[in-house]
Design a protein around this motif. Structure first.
Motif, PDB file in Angstrom:
ATOM      1  N   LEU A   1       0.829  -1.205   0.000  1.00 21.75           N
ATOM      2  CA  LEU A   1       0.000   0.000   0.000  1.00 21.75           C
ATOM      3  C   LEU A   1       0.865   1.257   0.000  1.00 21.75           C
ATOM      4  O   LEU A   1       0.644   2.197  -0.786  1.00 21.75           O
ATOM      5  N   ILE A   2       1.864   1.286   0.883  1.00 21.59           N
ATOM      6  CA  ILE A   2       2.754   2.449   0.958  1.00 21.59           C
ATOM      7  C   ILE A   2       3.552   2.604  -0.330  1.00 21.59           C
ATOM      8  O   ILE A   2       3.696   3.719  -0.870  1.00 21.59           O
ATOM      9  N   TRP A   3       4.060   1.485  -0.838  1.00 23.20           N
ATOM     10  CA  TRP A   3       4.851   1.554  -2.070  1.00 23.20           C
ATOM     11  C   TRP A   3       4.011   2.104  -3.215  1.00 23.20           C
ATOM     12  O   TRP A   3       4.460   2.969  -3.977  1.00 23.20           O
ATOM     13  N   ALA A   4       2.773   1.591  -3.360  1.00 20.15           N
ATOM     14  CA  ALA A   4       1.917   2.057  -4.446  1.00 20.15           C
ATOM     15  C   ALA A   4       1.569   3.534  -4.283  1.00 20.15           C
ATOM     16  O   ALA A   4       1.500   4.285  -5.268  1.00 20.15           O
ATOM     17  N   ALA A   5       1.370   3.960  -3.043  1.00 17.45           N
ATOM     18  CA  ALA A   5       0.994   5.360  -2.803  1.00 17.45           C
ATOM     19  C   ALA A   5       2.083   6.318  -3.250  1.00 17.45           C
ATOM     20  O   ALA A   5       1.783   7.430  -3.720  1.00 17.45           O
ATOM     21  N   PHE A   6       3.346   5.912  -3.153  1.00 20.83           N
ATOM     22  CA  PHE A   6       4.447   6.810  -3.480  1.00 20.83           C
ATOM     23  C   PHE A   6       5.079   6.524  -4.842  1.00 20.83           C
ATOM     24  O   PHE A   6       5.901   7.323  -5.304  1.00 20.83           O
ATOM     25  N   SER A   7       4.713   5.422  -5.473  1.00 19.72           N
ATOM     26  CA  SER A   7       5.412   5.037  -6.712  1.00 19.72           C
ATOM     27  C   SER A   7       4.525   5.006  -7.937  1.00 19.72           C
ATOM     28  O   SER A   7       5.012   5.214  -9.056  1.00 19.72           O
ATOM     29  N   VAL A   8       3.222   4.701  -7.787  1.00 19.47           N
ATOM     30  CA  VAL A   8       2.354   4.524  -8.943  1.00 19.47           C
ATOM     31  C   VAL A   8       1.847   5.878  -9.407  1.00 19.47           C
ATOM     32  O   VAL A   8       1.295   6.656  -8.611  1.00 19.47           O
TER      33      VAL A   8
END
Length: 499
Positions: free
Chosen positions: A41-48
């Motif tokens: 969730l955190i990765w997607a929030a900052f990368s996608v």
């Protein structure tokens, strides 16, 4: 001597510590799973980067991670269950091997699954705006993940493919009506559900009968094994080569059918050539017993289970990341593009399957490998070979089936065959009207032994009937249950977003 107050207090402290340790162990796996979901969730929030609909992609990413965990917890049991039940692999070794093969198959051989989802289930003429379409996929992901999670908890091996399809059907109907669904596809899936377990069971029983009569009932088992086991290894090599070409590697290597046949026959011949000296060396000084003969099938069983896991990861990763990939494509700047699934999407599916298997897999592995019927190396080999054969034939005919249903049906097949062999005419002493014994074998060397053996074995039940009803009930209600749940979730999301 009566216990003092301090002794009683110390006992209570010890019991409290033991209880705390047990709770901590029980909470460790869910905790790690939540950390994985939160990390995605955190990765997607900052990368996608998905423009104004990025928040939907972030939510879908977390749900895809949750679904991948459930696939690892439930579906993998069908591949490694026979090897664990046969004692060919320990639980730890099976989980490690399956995690590596599943993740490798998902990451390196998983491909574009968006087209399959949009074309085969949602009707071509159906038009949904971006947000409703994304909500359909989110509802399908959440509904299927919740259902597989419940099935894993009650130890019911269900088809994750059917779960996702049911979710898309239910959410699609809620969004655009019954005309939004390609019903011939759903009918084909239902037909495959009814036929594939029986076909898998028949193949498994047939393979077990061939091994039984050619090797296990031979006068000299060791000599028969030297002749026939290389043939069985050759057959396995040919079948799995075709299986991998048509199912496991079809997205990275799709040769024409004549090439598949040629390569499969060539590797089958090579396997026979290599297996002969290997079997010859293994049988030198070998005891003429079923247990020793069964050990010859251990390595083929392990290899087959690993190949099944690789192919499963390559194909069923779509159940986790397919809706996510569809969402990513729908919110992209160029929705009409046919770009392959992003590697980060496949990575989430691969890691989620591996984590789910390691954290929650043993529960279903034991049910599949030990809870239905007793397996050994030969029976486990017949199960995995029957599974690959059935899925291969269905792929060649274009019939969509579930490998879960096939594998479990194959286990039931070997179990019921053993019952028939133990309780039926194969052990029944044949006598004339005058009472003269007419047939003997190494199983029944004398008339007295035959009669005693028959009466001892005739009432044995070698398949646990309670699992038959529970597993088939779970299969039957999977699609309607996930469809209903997805429709409810979609309706709730419409109310929240006021669409």
């Amino acid at each position: 001597m009566p216990k003092s107050a301090i002794d009683k207090d110390l006992e209570r402290v010890g019991e409290l510590a033991s209880g705390t340790d047990a709770i901590a162990r029980a909470m460790a796996a869910p905790g790690i799973a939540l950390v994985f979901i939160f990390a995605t969730l955190i990765w997607a929030a900052f990368s996608v980067q998905a423009g104004p609909f990025g928040y939907l992609v972030v939510v879908a990413t977390a749900l895809a991670a949750y679904m991948a965990l459930n696939i690892g917890a439930n579906d993998i049991a069908n591949n490694m269950g026979p090897a664990v039940g046969a004692r060919a692999l320990s639980m730890g070794m099976a989980l490690a091997l399956a995690a590596i093969c599943e993740a490798a198959g998902a990451f390196f051989a998983g491909g574009d699954v968006v087209e399959t989802i949009s074309r085969d289930i949602i009707a071509t003429g159906t038009h949904l705006e971006t947000v409703p379409y994304v909500m359909v996929m989110i509802a399908a992901l959440l509904a299927s993940a919740l259902w597989v999670n419940l099935a894993t908890y009650i130890r019911a091996p269900v088809s994750t493919t059917h779960s996702v399809i049911g979710g898309i059907v239910g959410a699609g109907i809620a969004a655009a009506g019954f005309s939004a669904v390609v019903w011939p596809t759903i009918l084909a899936i239902g037909t495959g559900w009814m036929v594939s377990p029986a076909v898998g069971g028949l193949f498994a029983a047939l393979f077990l009968a061939v091994v039984q009569y050619s090797v296990l009932e031979a006068t000299d088992r060791v000599r028969a094994a030297r002749l026939w086991v290389p043939v069985f290894v050759s057959a396995m090599a040919g079948i799995f080569t075709a299986y991998m070409a048509l199912k496991g590697l079809d997205r990275v290597w799709a040769p024409p059918l004549p090439m598949v046949v040629f390569v499969s026959l060539g590797l089958a011949l090579l396997a026979w050539v290599l297996a002969r000296p290997w079997i010859e060396a293994r049988t030198l000084g070998m005891e003429d017993s079923k247990k020793q003969i069964g050990s010859l099938f251990r390595l083929p069983l392990i290899i087959a289970a690993a190949l099944l896991s690789f192919a499963h990861g390559a194909n069923d990763v779509s159940n986790a990341v397919g809706p996510l990939a569809a969402i990513v494509e729908a919110v992209s700047a160029d929705p009409a593009s046919t770009n392959p699934v992003p590697q980060w999407v496949l990575a989430i599916g691969a890691l989620g399957i591996a984590f789910g298997l390691a954290l929650f897999g043993p529960r279903l592995v034991r049910t599949v490998g030990e809870g239905i019927t007793r397996l050994n190396e030969i029976r486990g080999y017949c199960v995995v070979l029957a599974t690959a054969t059935t899925v291969l034939i269905a792929a060649a005919l274009g019939i969509p089936i579930s490998s879960t249903h096939v594998a479990v049906g194959a286990i039931f097949g070997v179990g019921f065959f053993r019952e028939r062999m133990t309780n039926g005419s194969l052990y029944r002493p044949v006598v004339s009207p005058e009472g003269v014994f007419l047939r003997t074998s190494h199983l029944n060397p004398t008339p007295e032994a035959a009669v005693a053996n028959y009466h001892k074995r005739r009432r044995r039940l070698l398949v646990r009937r309670r699992h038959v009803a529970s597993i088939f009930a779970a299969w039957i209600i999977t699609v309607p249950a996930t469809a209903t749940l997805a429709a409810v979730i979609y309706a709730a999301m419409r109310l929240v977003f006021r669409l």
